[in-house]
Write a protein that holds these residues in place. Structure first.
Motif, PDB file in Angstrom:
ATOM      1  N   ASP A 102       0.817  -1.217   0.000  1.00  0.00           N
ATOM      2  CA  ASP A 102       0.000   0.000   0.000  1.00  0.00           C
ATOM      3  C   ASP A 102       0.848   1.263   0.000  1.00  0.00           C
ATOM      4  N   GLY A 103       2.177   1.117  -0.156  1.00  0.00           N
ATOM      5  CA  GLY A 103       3.065   2.265  -0.198  1.00  0.00           C
ATOM      6  C   GLY A 103       3.581   2.691   1.154  1.00  0.00           C
ATOM      7  N   SER A 104       3.116   2.066   2.237  1.00  0.00           N
ATOM      8  CA  SER A 104       3.596   2.430   3.571  1.00  0.00           C
ATOM      9  C   SER A 104       4.914   1.730   3.860  1.00  0.00           C
ATOM     10  N   ALA A 105       5.644   2.273   4.815  1.00  0.00           N
ATOM     11  CA  ALA A 105       6.978   1.762   5.133  1.00  0.00           C
ATOM     12  C   ALA A 105       6.909   0.358   5.710  1.00  0.00           C
ATOM     13  N   LEU A 106       7.908  -0.457   5.361  1.00  0.00           N
ATOM     14  CA  LEU A 106       8.018  -1.788   5.940  1.00  0.00           C
ATOM     15  C   LEU A 106       8.548  -1.702   7.357  1.00  0.00           C
ATOM     16  N   ASP A 107       8.129  -2.650   8.178  1.00  0.00           N
ATOM     17  CA  ASP A 107       8.707  -2.835   9.495  1.00  0.00           C
ATOM     18  C   ASP A 107      10.182  -3.219   9.300  1.00  0.00           C
ATOM     19  N   PRO A 108      11.081  -2.843  10.214  1.00  0.00           N
ATOM     20  CA  PRO A 108      12.495  -3.189  10.050  1.00  0.00           C
ATOM     21  C   PRO A 108      12.753  -4.687   9.871  1.00  0.00           C
ATOM     22  N   VAL A 109      11.964  -5.529  10.524  1.00  0.00           N
ATOM     23  CA  VAL A 109      12.142  -6.973  10.350  1.00  0.00           C
ATOM     24  C   VAL A 109      11.728  -7.378   8.938  1.00  0.00           C
ATOM     25  N   GLN A 110      10.622  -6.837   8.453  1.00  0.00           N
ATOM     26  CA  GLN A 110      10.211  -7.124   7.084  1.00  0.00           C
ATOM     27  C   GLN A 110      11.268  -6.644   6.094  1.00  0.00           C
ATOM     28  N   GLN A 111      11.813  -5.452   6.336  1.00  0.00           N
ATOM     29  CA  GLN A 111      12.851  -4.907   5.462  1.00  0.00           C
ATOM     30  C   GLN A 111      14.078  -5.806   5.439  1.00  0.00           C
ATOM     31  N   ALA A 112      14.474  -6.293   6.613  1.00  0.00           N
ATOM     32  CA  ALA A 112      15.638  -7.173   6.699  1.00  0.00           C
ATOM     33  C   ALA A 112      15.382  -8.492   5.972  1.00  0.00           C
ATOM     34  N   PHE A 113      14.174  -9.035   6.080  1.00  0.00           N
ATOM     35  CA  PHE A 113      13.850 -10.268   5.358  1.00  0.00           C
ATOM     36  C   PHE A 113      13.954 -10.029   3.854  1.00  0.00           C
ATOM     37  N   GLN A 114      13.500  -8.867   3.400  1.00  0.00           N
ATOM     38  CA  GLN A 114      13.618  -8.531   1.981  1.00  0.00           C
ATOM     39  C   GLN A 114      15.079  -8.379   1.590  1.00  0.00           C
ATOM     40  N   ASP A 115      15.832  -7.621   2.362  1.00  0.00           N
ATOM     41  CA  ASP A 115      17.233  -7.347   2.042  1.00  0.00           C
ATOM     42  C   ASP A 115      18.088  -8.610   2.006  1.00  0.00           C
ATOM     43  N   GLU A 116      17.802  -9.546   2.909  1.00  0.00           N
ATOM     44  CA  GLU A 116      18.630 -10.761   3.044  1.00  0.00           C
ATOM     45  C   GLU A 116      18.054 -11.959   2.292  1.00  0.00           C
ATOM     46  N   HIS A 117      17.012 -11.745   1.511  1.00  0.00           N
ATOM     47  CA  HIS A 117      16.386 -12.831   0.730  1.00  0.00           C
ATOM     48  C   HIS A 117      16.025 -14.003   1.645  1.00  0.00           C
ATOM     49  N   ALA A 118      15.337 -13.686   2.739  1.00  0.00           N
ATOM     50  CA  ALA A 118      15.060 -14.670   3.777  1.00  0.00           C
ATOM     51  C   ALA A 118      13.731 -15.390   3.587  1.00  0.00           C
ATOM     52  N   LEU A 119      13.272 -15.486   2.359  1.00  0.00           N
ATOM     53  CA  LEU A 119      12.052 -16.234   2.119  1.00  0.00           C
ATOM     54  C   LEU A 119      12.117 -16.842   0.731  1.00  0.00           C
ATOM     55  N   GLN A 162      19.544 -20.190   6.889  1.00  0.00           N
ATOM     56  CA  GLN A 162      20.716 -19.312   6.926  1.00  0.00           C
ATOM     57  C   GLN A 162      20.352 -17.863   6.616  1.00  0.00           C
ATOM     58  N   ASN A 163      19.573 -17.649   5.585  1.00  0.00           N
ATOM     59  CA  ASN A 163      19.187 -16.279   5.238  1.00  0.00           C
ATOM     60  C   ASN A 163      18.211 -15.690   6.253  1.00  0.00           C
ATOM     61  N   ILE A 164      17.423 -16.542   6.886  1.00  0.00           N
ATOM     62  CA  ILE A 164      16.522 -16.056   7.935  1.00  0.00           C
ATOM     63  C   ILE A 164      17.343 -15.560   9.118  1.00  0.00           C
ATOM     64  N   VAL A 165      18.347 -16.329   9.507  1.00  0.00           N
ATOM     65  CA  VAL A 165      19.224 -15.910  10.615  1.00  0.00           C
ATOM     66  C   VAL A 165      19.930 -14.604  10.249  1.00  0.00           C
ATOM     67  N   ALA A 166      20.416 -14.517   9.024  1.00  0.00           N
ATOM     68  CA  ALA A 166      21.075 -13.287   8.574  1.00  0.00           C
ATOM     69  C   ALA A 166      20.104 -12.104   8.629  1.00  0.00           C
ATOM     70  N   ALA A 167      18.842 -12.347   8.270  1.00  0.00           N
ATOM     71  CA  ALA A 167      17.840 -11.282   8.307  1.00  0.00           C
ATOM     72  C   ALA A 167      17.578 -10.816   9.733  1.00  0.00           C
ATOM     73  N   VAL A 168      17.556 -11.742  10.678  1.00  0.00           N
ATOM     74  CA  VAL A 168      17.323 -11.368  12.072  1.00  0.00           C
ATOM     75  C   VAL A 168      18.476 -10.504  12.580  1.00  0.00           C
ATOM     76  N   LEU A 169      19.687 -10.896  12.267  1.00  0.00           N
ATOM     77  CA  LEU A 169      20.845 -10.120  12.695  1.00  0.00           C
ATOM     78  C   LEU A 169      20.838  -8.742  12.022  1.00  0.00           C
ATOM     79  N   ARG A 170      20.404  -8.693  10.774  1.00  0.00           N
ATOM     80  CA  ARG A 170      20.285  -7.403  10.060  1.00  0.00           C
ATOM     81  C   ARG A 170      19.186  -6.549  10.692  1.00  0.00           C
ATOM     82  N   ALA A 171      18.061  -7.157  11.056  1.00  0.00           N
ATOM     83  CA  ALA A 171      16.968  -6.409  11.686  1.00  0.00           C
ATOM     84  C   ALA A 171      17.428  -5.816  13.015  1.00  0.00           C
ATOM     85  N   ALA A 172      18.248  -6.550  13.747  1.00  0.00           N
ATOM     86  CA  ALA A 172      18.778  -6.026  15.009  1.00  0.00           C
ATOM     87  C   ALA A 172      19.612  -4.779  14.747  1.00  0.00           C
ATOM     88  N   GLU A 173      20.368  -4.779  13.659  1.00  0.00           N
ATOM     89  CA  GLU A 173      21.143  -3.595  13.278  1.00  0.00           C
ATOM     90  C   GLU A 173      20.220  -2.421  12.902  1.00  0.00           C
TER      91      GLU A 173
END
Length: 176
Positions: A102-119, A162-173
């Motif tokens: 809908d054009g609204s900002a992603l939650d940081p965890v959602q953003q990290a999952f996108q960035d780290e290809h965690a799905l 592996q990518n899910i774990v990477a996404a969690v660590l990225r979301a923490a950042e």
């Protein structure tokens, strides 16, 4: 004593007051999906094994296949649909990187999952995201071992984690 066949429930879902009359044995996951049409919360097993149905109940991650809708009466529920835009991160209104459908900002965890290809198929993703939000609320700087332990109640049959774990660590950042 007569057993109630239907119950009235009033709760706040994703910030909006909601009320309905449902069969007394209706699970919260089915109430969310069938009554409210919030289909981001998935049904994977109905036995608490997979975590696909994880939501926040009064800010605490729960598997909604183990909670009756009647137990949520008077409480606040946040589903995956309720996360978008809560933190103000990303590019609002662009429909591009960092924005929800809908054009609204992603939650940081959602953003990290996108960035780290965690799905991959995405079926487990809503439950994973909700579980990760709880982990980061409890442990803002988790170690890799803490992440793996915290997600042991959420099953992904596609990624190998592996990518899910990477996404969690990225979301923490991102949240830090």
């Amino acid at each position: 004593m007569a057993v109630a066949r239907e119950v009235s429930v009033q709760l706040v879902v994703n910030g909006a007051p909601r009320a309905a009359t449902v069969p007394a044995r209706t699970l919260l996951v089915h109430f969310l999906r069938d009554q409210l049409r919030l289909t981001g919360t998935h049904v994977g097993c109905d036995t608490t094994q997979c975590g696909a149905c994880t939501v926040a109940l009064d800010g605490v991650a729960v598997k909604s296949c183990t909670v009756l809708a009647a137990q949520a009466d008077g409480h606040e529920v946040t589903t995956i649909e309720g996360l978008t835009g809560q933190h103000g991160a990303g590019q609002q209104g662009t429909g591009q990187h960092g924005a929800g459908q809908d054009g609204s900002a992603l939650d940081p965890v959602q953003q990290a999952f996108q960035d780290e290809h965690a799905l991959q198929c995405g079926y487990c993703t809503p439950g994973m995201v909700m579980a990760v939000r709880q982990l980061l609320a409890d442990h803002p700087r988790p170690t890799e071992d803490e992440v793996r332990h915290a997600l042991s109640g959420n099953i992904c049959r596609c990624t190998g984690y592996q990518n899910i774990v990477a996404a969690v660590l990225r979301a923490a950042e991102l949240e830090g």
